[in-house]
Design a protein around this motif. Structure first.
Motif, PDB file in Angstrom:
ATOM      1  N   PRO A  44       0.820  -1.213   0.000  1.00 44.18           N
ATOM      2  CA  PRO A  44       0.000   0.000   0.000  1.00 44.18           C
ATOM      3  C   PRO A  44       0.854   1.264   0.000  1.00 44.18           C
ATOM      4  O   PRO A  44       1.885   1.333   0.652  1.00 44.18           O
ATOM      5  N   GLY A  45       0.397   2.239  -0.754  1.00 38.84           N
ATOM      6  CA  GLY A  45       1.084   3.516  -0.813  1.00 38.84           C
ATOM      7  C   GLY A  45       2.202   3.575  -1.832  1.00 38.84           C
ATOM      8  O   GLY A  45       2.526   4.640  -2.335  1.00 38.84           O
ATOM      9  N   ASP A  46       2.799   2.429  -2.149  1.00 40.32           N
ATOM     10  CA  ASP A  46       3.925   2.395  -3.078  1.00 40.32           C
ATOM     11  C   ASP A  46       3.551   1.884  -4.459  1.00 40.32           C
ATOM     12  O   ASP A  46       4.142   2.291  -5.446  1.00 40.32           O
ATOM     13  N   GLU A  47       2.611   0.984  -4.517  1.00 46.38           N
ATOM     14  CA  GLU A  47       2.329   0.292  -5.776  1.00 46.38           C
ATOM     15  C   GLU A  47       0.914   0.549  -6.252  1.00 46.38           C
ATOM     16  O   GLU A  47       0.004   0.761  -5.451  1.00 46.38           O
ATOM     17  N   GLU A  48       0.744   0.489  -7.562  1.00 45.44           N
ATOM     18  CA  GLU A  48      -0.564   0.678  -8.177  1.00 45.44           C
ATOM     19  C   GLU A  48      -1.167  -0.627  -8.674  1.00 45.44           C
ATOM     20  O   GLU A  48      -2.231  -0.621  -9.283  1.00 45.44           O
ATOM     21  N   TRP A  49      -0.478  -1.735  -8.410  1.00 46.13           N
ATOM     22  CA  TRP A  49      -0.946  -3.049  -8.857  1.00 46.13           C
ATOM     23  C   TRP A  49      -0.852  -4.059  -7.726  1.00 46.13           C
ATOM     24  O   TRP A  49       0.101  -4.049  -6.953  1.00 46.13           O
ATOM     25  N   VAL A  50      -1.837  -4.956  -7.691  1.00 46.30           N
ATOM     26  CA  VAL A  50      -1.795  -6.121  -6.818  1.00 46.30           C
ATOM     27  C   VAL A  50      -1.338  -7.271  -7.702  1.00 46.30           C
ATOM     28  O   VAL A  50      -1.949  -7.541  -8.743  1.00 46.30           O
ATOM     29  N   LEU A  51      -0.246  -7.935  -7.316  1.00 52.29           N
ATOM     30  CA  LEU A  51       0.308  -9.023  -8.129  1.00 52.29           C
ATOM     31  C   LEU A  51      -0.168 -10.374  -7.623  1.00 52.29           C
ATOM     32  O   LEU A  51      -0.230 -10.617  -6.410  1.00 52.29           O
ATOM     33  N   LEU A  52      -0.465 -11.259  -8.556  1.00 56.23           N
ATOM     34  CA  LEU A  52      -0.796 -12.655  -8.274  1.00 56.23           C
ATOM     35  C   LEU A  52       0.321 -13.507  -8.849  1.00 56.23           C
ATOM     36  O   LEU A  52       0.671 -13.359 -10.022  1.00 56.23           O
ATOM     37  N   SER A  53       0.880 -14.390  -8.024  1.00 51.40           N
ATOM     38  CA  SER A  53       2.018 -15.197  -8.474  1.00 51.40           C
ATOM     39  C   SER A  53       1.877 -16.641  -8.015  1.00 51.40           C
ATOM     40  O   SER A  53       1.200 -16.940  -7.039  1.00 51.40           O
ATOM     41  N   ASP A  54       2.585 -17.513  -8.734  1.00 46.38           N
ATOM     42  CA  ASP A  54       2.748 -18.894  -8.303  1.00 46.38           C
ATOM     43  C   ASP A  54       4.229 -19.229  -8.418  1.00 46.38           C
ATOM     44  O   ASP A  54       5.058 -18.334  -8.626  1.00 46.38           O
ATOM     45  N   LEU A  55       4.579 -20.474  -8.298  1.00 43.69           N
ATOM     46  CA  LEU A  55       5.986 -20.856  -8.333  1.00 43.69           C
ATOM     47  C   LEU A  55       6.665 -20.542  -9.662  1.00 43.69           C
ATOM     48  O   LEU A  55       7.866 -20.345  -9.725  1.00 43.69           O
TER      49      LEU A  55
END
Length: 134
Positions: A44-55
């Motif tokens: 929060p506060g730094d990024e404009e995207w929520v990332l979804l990741s896997d291995l």
């Protein structure tokens, strides 16, 4: 090539997105992640995207500014179920440069602060967009 002009144009000023928040973006990501064994990363506060990741790496990203997501095809339906207001664009890969958008649309929607000289609005990947917005 995936053209984002029509998708992003719906949020050009003066069309504000008052009910879309970072909390809603994170909630959508967490709902999709739980059903698909993914991790969620957002600062929060730094990024404009929520990332979804896997291995294997990044599988998708959700904007905190607009109800808009770029995601692997396998996550498109889970994200749409988690957040019906979210416009989901399926991409071929996080590193595949198959996205394009007009500079004026991009400047008025996702990259309001501009971008680096080497960013090509006619051929970029999801990672490029993420990097330019940080």
């Amino acid at each position: 090539m995936i053209d984002l002009d029509d998708v992003l144009s719906r949020w050009l000023p003066p069309r504000p997105v008052a009910d879309w928040t970072a909390d809603r973006a994170v909630a959508a990501a967490e709902a999709a992640a739980a059903a698909n064994r993914l991790s969620v990363r957002y600062e929060p506060g730094d990024e404009e995207w929520v990332l979804l990741s896997d291995l294997s790496g990044h599988a998708g990203m959700i904007s905190v500014l607009l109800p808009f997501a770029l995601t692997a095809e396998r996550l498109a339906a889970p994200l749409r179920r988690a957040a019906p207001a979210l416009t989901v664009v399926a991409i071929n890969g996080f590193w595949t440069a198959d996205l394009r958008v007009s500079a004026n649309v991009l400047r008025a929607s996702l990259l309001r602060h501009g971008w680096a000289e080497d960013f090509d609005t006619e051929a970029f990947c999801a990672n490029d967009l993420y990097v330019e917005s940080v």
